[in-house]
Scaffold this active site. Structure first.
Site, PDB file in Angstrom:
ATOM      1  N   HIS A  74       3.292   0.610  12.557  1.00  0.00           N
ATOM      2  CA  HIS A  74       3.415   0.504  11.106  1.00  0.00           C
ATOM      3  C   HIS A  74       2.120   0.932  10.412  1.00  0.00           C
ATOM      4  CE1 HIS A  74       3.359  -1.840   7.261  1.00  0.00           C
ATOM      5  NE2 HIS A  74       4.581  -1.345   7.191  1.00  0.00           N
ATOM      6  N   CYS A 120      -5.096  -2.268   1.053  1.00  0.00           N
ATOM      7  CA  CYS A 120      -5.690  -2.683   2.326  1.00  0.00           C
ATOM      8  C   CYS A 120      -4.587  -2.771   3.378  1.00  0.00           C
ATOM      9  CB  CYS A 120      -6.363  -4.040   2.153  1.00  0.00           C
ATOM     10  SG  CYS A 120      -7.015  -4.717   3.694  1.00  0.00           S
ATOM     11  N   VAL A 121      -4.769  -2.011   4.441  1.00  0.00           N
ATOM     12  CA  VAL A 121      -3.838  -2.062   5.573  1.00  0.00           C
ATOM     13  C   VAL A 121      -4.643  -2.468   6.799  1.00  0.00           C
ATOM     14  CG1 VAL A 121      -2.119  -0.808   6.933  1.00  0.00           C
ATOM     15  CG2 VAL A 121      -2.510  -0.190   4.532  1.00  0.00           C
ATOM     16  N   PHE A 140      -9.041   7.695  -3.723  1.00  0.00           N
ATOM     17  CA  PHE A 140      -8.540   6.995  -2.543  1.00  0.00           C
ATOM     18  C   PHE A 140      -9.386   5.751  -2.284  1.00  0.00           C
ATOM     19  CE2 PHE A 140      -8.199   6.341   2.060  1.00  0.00           C
ATOM     20  CZ  PHE A 140      -6.846   6.484   2.267  1.00  0.00           C
ATOM     21  N   THR A 171       2.053  -2.957  15.924  1.00  0.00           N
ATOM     22  CA  THR A 171       3.082  -1.913  15.876  1.00  0.00           C
ATOM     23  C   THR A 171       2.503  -0.657  15.226  1.00  0.00           C
ATOM     24  OG1 THR A 171       3.908  -2.500  13.675  1.00  0.00           O
ATOM     25  CG2 THR A 171       4.832  -3.722  15.567  1.00  0.00           C
ATOM     26  N   SER A 185       0.809  -1.217   0.000  1.00  0.00           N
ATOM     27  CA  SER A 185       0.000   0.000   0.000  1.00  0.00           C
ATOM     28  C   SER A 185       0.843   1.269   0.000  1.00  0.00           C
ATOM     29  CB  SER A 185      -0.957   0.000   1.202  1.00  0.00           C
ATOM     30  OG  SER A 185      -1.945  -0.994   1.015  1.00  0.00           O
ATOM     31  N   PHE A 186       1.984   1.239   0.659  1.00  0.00           N
ATOM     32  CA  PHE A 186       2.828   2.442   0.694  1.00  0.00           C
ATOM     33  C   PHE A 186       3.289   2.824  -0.711  1.00  0.00           C
ATOM     34  CE2 PHE A 186       6.441   5.141   1.778  1.00  0.00           C
ATOM     35  CZ  PHE A 186       5.874   5.921   2.771  1.00  0.00           C
ATOM     36  N   GLU A 187       3.421   1.848  -1.582  1.00  0.00           N
ATOM     37  CA  GLU A 187       3.882   2.080  -2.952  1.00  0.00           C
ATOM     38  C   GLU A 187       2.775   2.588  -3.884  1.00  0.00           C
ATOM     39  OE1 GLU A 187       6.543  -0.051  -0.645  1.00  0.00           O
ATOM     40  OE2 GLU A 187       4.607  -0.883  -1.220  1.00  0.00           O
TER      41      GLU A 187
END
Length: 164
Positions: free
Chosen positions: A98, A90-91, A123, A96, A65-67
């Site tokens: 993160h 999807c996160v 989004f 943590t 997802s960060f990419e």
């Protein structure tokens, strides 16, 4: 007080612009693939349902997802005829921080693309506490957020064209 669950993907098809002349990119995270592939399936089918031609839908995958932000920017720079780009990921919250960093970074990145860009970036990142919440939003009891992202893309393209 009990909360009634309902499908949030319901919409009036009469309010959706015709997509037959639209070109749409979709960037999909490979991470949590069961969820992101379901989101992609929902978005893709919804775009077709509203007239977008199969050859006018460009799909690319990124590892996580960060990419998504980089992938969306690259897609916009590479295919200048795109009218909108949908990002799907999807996160799921873990033990943590993160989750907070990834969700915040993607949110900020997509916001910046919308501010700096000439097309809408939609989004479609699920940010859930557990996998069941993700399943519920990827074709489950809360509908499919991929469908919703596709409808948003069509409406934002129409909005953009009307306001040029």
């Amino acid at each position: 007080m009990a909360t009634a669950y309902h499908n949030l993907s319901g919409y009036d098809p009469e309010t959706v612009p015709d997509g037959s002349e639209m070109n749409i990119g979709i960037v999909v995270s490979e991470w949590n693939g069961e969820i992101t592939n379901a989101l992609l399936d929902g978005a893709y089918k919804t775009l077709l349902k509203h007239g977008v031609k199969e050859e006018n839908i460009m799909v690319e995958f990124v590892p996580g997802s960060f990419e998504l932000v980089f992938g969306a920017k690259q897609l916009a720079d590479t295919y200048e005829d795109l009218d909108a780009i949908i990002v799907l990921g999807c996160v799921v919250r873990g033990d943590t921080p993160h989750f907070d960093y990834v969700c915040g970074g993607v949110t900020q990145g997509i916001t910046q693309l919308n501010v700096d860009g000439f097309i809408p970036f939609i989004f479609g990142l699920l940010t859930t506490d557990n996998m069941q919440q993700s399943l519920d939003r990827a074709g489950g009891k809360h509908g499919n957020k991929g469908d919703e992202a596709a409808i948003t893309a069509l409406k934002m393209i129409d909005f953009s064209l009307r306001n040029k």
